[in-house]
Motif scaffolding. Structure first.
Motif, short mmCIF file in Angstrom:
data_model
loop_
_atom_site.label_atom_id
_atom_site.label_comp_id
_atom_site.label_asym_id
_atom_site.label_seq_id
_atom_site.Cartn_x
_atom_site.Cartn_y
_atom_site.Cartn_z
N ILE A 59 0.88 -1.17 0.00
CA ILE A 59 0.00 0.00 0.00
C ILE A 59 0.92 1.21 0.00
CG2 ILE A 59 -1.75 1.29 1.28
CD1 ILE A 59 -2.57 -1.36 2.60
N HIS A 60 0.65 2.18 -0.86
CA HIS A 60 1.52 3.34 -1.03
C HIS A 60 0.82 4.58 -0.47
CE1 HIS A 60 4.63 5.30 -3.98
NE2 HIS A 60 5.03 5.30 -2.74
N ILE A 61 1.50 5.30 0.42
CA ILE A 61 0.85 6.42 1.11
C ILE A 61 1.66 7.71 0.95
CG2 ILE A 61 0.02 7.27 3.34
CD1 ILE A 61 -0.44 4.43 4.17
N ALA A 62 1.00 8.73 0.39
CA ALA A 62 1.60 10.06 0.23
C ALA A 62 0.73 11.07 0.96
CB ALA A 62 1.71 10.42 -1.25
N GLY A 63 1.22 12.32 1.03
CA GLY A 63 0.44 13.39 1.67
C GLY A 63 1.36 14.37 2.37
N THR A 64 0.88 15.57 2.59
CA THR A 64 1.68 16.57 3.27
C THR A 64 1.78 16.28 4.76
OG1 THR A 64 1.03 18.25 1.66
CG2 THR A 64 1.93 19.04 3.74
N ASN A 65 0.66 16.01 5.40
CA ASN A 65 0.62 15.66 6.82
C ASN A 65 -0.22 14.40 6.99
OD1 ASN A 65 2.05 17.95 8.16
ND2 ASN A 65 0.42 19.14 7.21
N GLY A 66 0.05 13.68 8.07
CA GLY A 66 -0.78 12.52 8.40
C GLY A 66 -0.35 11.22 7.78
N LYS A 67 0.60 11.25 6.85
CA LYS A 67 0.94 9.98 6.20
C LYS A 67 1.65 9.02 7.14
CE LYS A 67 5.09 11.74 3.75
NZ LYS A 67 5.00 13.17 4.15
N GLY A 68 2.42 9.57 8.10
CA GLY A 68 3.07 8.70 9.08
C GLY A 68 2.08 8.03 10.00
N SER A 69 1.15 8.81 10.56
CA SER A 69 0.12 8.23 11.44
C SER A 69 -0.75 7.24 10.68
CB SER A 69 -0.76 9.35 12.02
OG SER A 69 -0.02 10.21 12.86
N THR A 70 -1.14 7.61 9.46
CA THR A 70 -1.97 6.73 8.64
C THR A 70 -1.26 5.43 8.34
OG1 THR A 70 -3.13 8.63 7.66
CG2 THR A 70 -3.17 6.57 6.42
N SER A 71 0.03 5.52 8.00
CA SER A 71 0.81 4.31 7.69
C SER A 71 0.89 3.39 8.91
CB SER A 71 2.23 4.71 7.27
OG SER A 71 2.22 5.46 6.07
N HIS A 72 1.14 3.97 10.07
CA HIS A 72 1.27 3.15 11.27
C HIS A 72 -0.07 2.54 11.68
CE1 HIS A 72 5.20 5.10 11.56
NE2 HIS A 72 5.53 4.18 12.42
N MET A 73 -1.16 3.29 11.56
CA MET A 73 -2.47 2.72 11.88
C MET A 73 -2.81 1.54 10.97
SD MET A 73 -5.07 5.77 13.07
CE MET A 73 -4.50 7.24 12.23
N LEU A 74 -2.54 1.71 9.69
CA LEU A 74 -2.83 0.62 8.74
C LEU A 74 -1.95 -0.59 9.01
CD1 LEU A 74 -3.36 2.60 5.42
CD2 LEU A 74 -5.05 1.18 6.61
N ALA A 75 -0.68 -0.35 9.31
CA ALA A 75 0.22 -1.46 9.62
C ALA A 75 -0.25 -2.21 10.86
CB ALA A 75 1.64 -0.95 9.80
N ALA A 76 -0.68 -1.45 11.88
CA ALA A 76 -1.18 -2.08 13.11
C ALA A 76 -2.39 -2.96 12.83
CB ALA A 76 -1.54 -1.00 14.13
N ILE A 77 -3.29 -2.47 11.97
CA ILE A 77 -4.50 -3.24 11.64
C ILE A 77 -4.14 -4.50 10.86
CG2 ILE A 77 -6.58 -3.19 10.19
CD1 ILE A 77 -6.79 -0.16 10.96
N LEU A 78 -3.28 -4.37 9.87
CA LEU A 78 -2.92 -5.52 9.04
C LEU A 78 -2.20 -6.59 9.84
CD1 LEU A 78 -1.89 -3.47 5.91
CD2 LEU A 78 -3.65 -5.25 5.90
N GLN A 79 -1.25 -6.19 10.69
CA GLN A 79 -0.53 -7.21 11.45
C GLN A 79 -1.43 -7.82 12.52
OE1 GLN A 79 2.60 -4.34 12.70
NE2 GLN A 79 2.42 -5.17 14.76
N SER A 80 -2.38 -7.03 13.08
CA SER A 80 -3.32 -7.59 14.04
C SER A 80 -4.26 -8.61 13.39
CB SER A 80 -4.14 -6.47 14.69
OG SER A 80 -3.31 -5.64 15.47
N ALA A 81 -4.50 -8.42 12.10
CA ALA A 81 -5.36 -9.35 11.36
C ALA A 81 -4.62 -10.62 10.95
CB ALA A 81 -5.93 -8.66 10.13
N GLY A 82 -3.35 -10.72 11.31
CA GLY A 82 -2.60 -11.94 11.03
C GLY A 82 -1.73 -11.90 9.79
#
Length: 429
Positions: free
Chosen positions: A49-72
């Motif tokens: 998954i590729h994430i760009a943006g001026t602000n929020g891309k770090g938080s968004t990336s980490h939230m998505l990673a947390a969800i994906l790894q929690s899902a196994g």
């Protein structure tokens, strides 16, 4: 070379944006392509998954990673810059990349480094892709470094592209208007690959729509499908109620990232989750909710309205541009404290004339700098801040400044360290 020698080589021998600024930004993908070809194109061996943006891309990336790894799913996460440890940039299931791999990788590509003279970022991108391929991740969340179109990460073909928002930052490289900046960020939109847009503005929506139409990419504007109806703070967590036009449900999500600006990022994240489910990814709602409660523990994210001490409160936030500082000011207005102390340091290649007037006038300031060549001298920062009505003293480094702030602060006061990722990274707590 041992690990420490390898890191020193990477930091000092290769052009590094955090040290030298625009001179390290390569306006093509040639080196990254050559490096990855020599490695057997590892970026094609895992989903992403590729994430760009001026602000929020770090938080968004980490939230998505947390969800994906929690899902196994075995989940890679590539972000930049790092705060304390270089290996923060390259993680799998929240665990840092191994030191041995970094040493081995750097030695293996030494001849190519001598031939191509790549930038620090080009090397780290190739390193991350190789690590994720070797680790056989199910999916990797890849955060853009700068811009999008010409960013080294932009050689991947992701499952989904995400653009969090557009604001004024890095204008000397990306353009001096929102539509020009949006054009650069829209460069991550790929043929036939869906793209989720987090926030849009009248100046940016047509740019995104045009790029998506040209590349036949389905485009989803998250704000048009989901929105926050209410939110509250409790126990340093954020509780957010999210409505969805496609259902009658209004679930509440608990976030361990308490900044009020996360209300925008979580809408983007939840829309991405919805789109991934449509593509067959199994992301059950209880898993999503549980992951969002513990993003910091699962992924190691720091520096987003992060409380590191109480009595007085000491908060670290990596905000560093106009939109980020505006969000910080909003957060301050929502906070309870007696007196406000702000430890501030910025870099000299940003136009801070628009940023300084946004900061609270009622705070006592401790002007300082990160220990990097790009850092704006603390006396010059103090001078420019005074013109914007901000008053305080200057200090040679962030920890001296923070110590002074603690000495002057009462137990019910609040101290914020902000203005530069690199400044926050040097804080010793």
């Amino acid at each position: 070379m041992n690990y420490q020698q390898t890191i020193e080589f990477l930091f000092n021998a290769l052009p590094m944006f955090s040290r030298v600024g625009a001179a390290a930004f390569r306006k093509d993908l040639d080196n990254t392509i050559r490096l990855c070809e020599a490695l057997g194109n590892p970026q094609n061996k895992f989903k992403s998954i590729h994430i760009a943006g001026t602000n929020g891309k770090g938080s968004t990336s980490h939230m998505l990673a947390a969800i994906l790894q929690s899902a196994g799913y075995k989940t890679g996460l590539y972000t930049s810059p790092h705060l304390k440890d270089f290996r923060e940039r390259i993680k799998v299931d929240g665990k840092l990349c191994s030191e041995d791999f970094i040493v081995d990788f750097t030695q293996r590509i030494q001849p190519l480094i001598e031939e191509l003279n790549p930038s620090f970022f080009e090397i780290t991108v190739a390193m991350a892709f190789e690590y994720f391929a070797r680790q056989k991740v199910d999916i990797a969340v890849i955060e853009v470094g700068l811009g999008g179109r010409l960013d080294s990460t932009n050689i991947i073909t992701p499952e989904l592209s995400v653009i969090t928002n557009i604001g004024y930052d890095h204008m000397n490289m990306l353009g001096d208007s929102l539509d020009k900046i949006a054009f650069e960020k829209a460069g991550i939109i790929k043929k036939d690959i869906p793209v989720v847009i987090g926030e849009w503005l009248p100046e940016t929506k047509p740019v995104f729509a045009s790029a998506a139409e040209e590349r036949k990419a389905p485009i989803i504007f998250a704000q048009e499908n989901k929105w926050v109806t209410e939110w509250t703070f409790a126990h340093h967590h954020l509780f957010v109620t999210v409505a969805d036009k496609r259902t009658d449900d209004r679930p509440v999500y608990e976030l361990d990232l308490p900044g009020v600006y996360q209300t925008k990022n979580v809408v983007t994240v939840l829309e991405v989750v919805h789109q991934l489910r449509l593509s067959g990814w199994k992301l059950d709602e209880p898993v999503v909710k549980d992951a969002l409660k513990q993003v910091k523990r699962l992924t190691g994210l720091h520096g987003r309205w992060e409380l590191v001490q109480e009595n007085p409160s000491v908060i670290l936030d990596v905000c560093h541009n106009e939109d980020g500082i505006r969000q910080l000011a909003q957060q301050v207005e929502l906070s309870k404290y007696n007196d406000l102390h702000i430890v501030l340091g910025m870099v000299k290649d940003k136009d801070i004339s628009k940023v300084l007037p946004l900061l609270p006038k009622n705070a006592v300031y401790y002007f300082t700098k990160a220990q990097i060549p790009r850092a704006l001298d603390e006396t010059e920062l103090e001078r420019q801040a005074a013109e914007a009505g901000l008053k305080g003293k200057n200090y040679p480094d962030v920890n001296t400044a923070l110590q002074s702030a603690k000495q002057h602060a009462g137990k019910e006061d609040m101290i914020i360290v902000c203005g530069s990722v690199f400044l926050v990274g040097e804080v010793v707590v």
